[in-house]
Write a protein that holds these residues in place. Sequence first.
Motif, PDB file in Angstrom:
ATOM      1  N   ASP A 108       0.726  -1.334  -0.116  1.00  0.00           N
ATOM      2  CA  ASP A 108      -0.182   0.030   0.013  1.00  0.00           C
ATOM      3  C   ASP A 108       0.855   1.209   0.001  1.00  0.00           C
ATOM      4  OD1 ASP A 108      -2.209  -1.532   0.099  1.00  0.00           O
ATOM      5  OD2 ASP A 108      -2.775  -1.010   2.108  1.00  0.00           O
ATOM      6  N   ASP A 110       0.346   4.103   1.884  1.00  0.00           N
ATOM      7  CA  ASP A 110      -0.072   5.010   3.029  1.00  0.00           C
ATOM      8  C   ASP A 110       1.201   4.653   4.134  1.00  0.00           C
ATOM      9  OD1 ASP A 110      -0.596   2.485   3.656  1.00  0.00           O
ATOM     10  OD2 ASP A 110      -2.716   3.224   4.360  1.00  0.00           O
ATOM     11  N   GLN A 112       1.619   1.916   5.826  1.00  0.00           N
ATOM     12  CA  GLN A 112       1.034   0.905   6.836  1.00  0.00           C
ATOM     13  C   GLN A 112       1.669  -0.201   6.802  1.00  0.00           C
ATOM     14  OE1 GLN A 112      -3.651   1.429   6.404  1.00  0.00           O
ATOM     15  NE2 GLN A 112      -3.007   1.466   8.446  1.00  0.00           N
ATOM     16  N   ARG A 211       1.061  -3.831  11.836  1.00  0.00           N
ATOM     17  CA  ARG A 211       0.684  -2.756  11.011  1.00  0.00           C
ATOM     18  C   ARG A 211       0.557  -1.311  11.554  1.00  0.00           C
ATOM     19  NH1 ARG A 211      -4.248  -1.872   6.888  1.00  0.00           N
ATOM     20  NH2 ARG A 211      -2.760  -2.071   5.199  1.00  0.00           N
ATOM     21  N   ARG A 214      -1.530   4.936   9.323  1.00  0.00           N
ATOM     22  CA  ARG A 214      -1.232   5.656   8.132  1.00  0.00           C
ATOM     23  C   ARG A 214      -0.208   6.800   8.321  1.00  0.00           C
ATOM     24  NH1 ARG A 214      -3.206   7.348   3.646  1.00  0.00           N
ATOM     25  NH2 ARG A 214      -4.563   5.826   2.564  1.00  0.00           N
TER      26      ARG A 214
HETATM   27 MG    MG Z   1      -4.166   1.976   4.448  1.00  0.00          MG
END
Ligand code: MG
Length: 346
Positions: A108, A110, A112, A211, A214
Amino acid sequence: MPYSPSLDQHRAALSEPLISIVVPCFNEEAVIQETHRRLTDTLTDLEGRYEIVYVDDGSRDRTLYILESIQAADETVRVLSFSRNFGHQMAVSAGIDHAQGDAVILIDADLQDPPELIRAMVEKWREGYDVVYGQRHSREGESYFKVATARLFYRFINRLSDVPIPLDTGDFRLMSRQVVNVLKRMPERDRFIRGMVSWVGYRQCALPYERARRYAGVSKYPLRKMVAFATDGILSFSIKPLRLATTMGFLTSGLAVLGILYALVLRLWTSYWVSGWTLLIISVLFLGGVQLICLGIIGEYVGRIYSESKRRPLYLIGEALGFKTDTEPAALDQRPTVIMRNRYGT
Ligand code: MG
Ligand code: UDP
């Protein structure tokens, strides 16, 4: 032939495996530069050949502009931009279709998913694994609601699906060229990529990770999109909901038989009988409800057959930057993709 070290070196460099990173981006102007920096740091540490394929999913902010400037300054970068927003899974699919690597990593935009995990993924791949997926052990900065519903969803879909789908995994994963080639031959529209990769099989292993929150910006997955994604996942991996219709049919018929027996017994052997419209209305409404639910479930599948049967392209590419001209058509003929405008960087 005279010995030519430079030619040998050149050949050795070309035979070195290429790692592709695919990054879907939708309105990510706030994070994309930092993402590129962290990805580049990790990838240069790996000391091999790599490319980064950014897929701009019809962003309405400056994402594409930033990506174009990153691409102009870095020859390892490729940029695909869609003609409009086609959704996360389509962006990932386009990246997979156009990546040239011997291993393809989805991540991703962002941050994360920590780019630093890529090193461990590549090591597992070198050991011989075909799929190395990140498995979330904890999720920081996400609402209790999101974490709880996601947990529930992965457990639920596993009960329904015939293919086991690893719990708590996203699309953050490495896939070998073999797996990528199989994925490119799967033309379905309702793309639940984490499930499709499980279906492919081969040697798969998990890498646990935390995780992060963001880096900046807000989630592009509002509740509405999350529900649609979860429904796609369930309906494209199971036909058990259709069986639910049969089960409900049997249950309601069973209830009706009990009701009839009850009415008969009262009438024949006692001085009472079932009277009044309450029971009538309740049973009519109940039956109506069950029938509508069953119709709805069947309708979901029929709707999917309808959109599948139109065979429209999965996505439209408006611009492709940084791809070599000779490799482009090979990537394209796998699937009916349309490129409207092409500008080749390298
Ligand atoms: Mg995300
Ligand atoms: N994304 C996309 N198209 C969309 C929605 C999201 O390409 O229509 C991308 C987004 O830019 C990000 C990734 O998909 O790189 C995951 O989205 P997000 O982080 O917003 O989802 P969350 O992590 O909150 O579930």
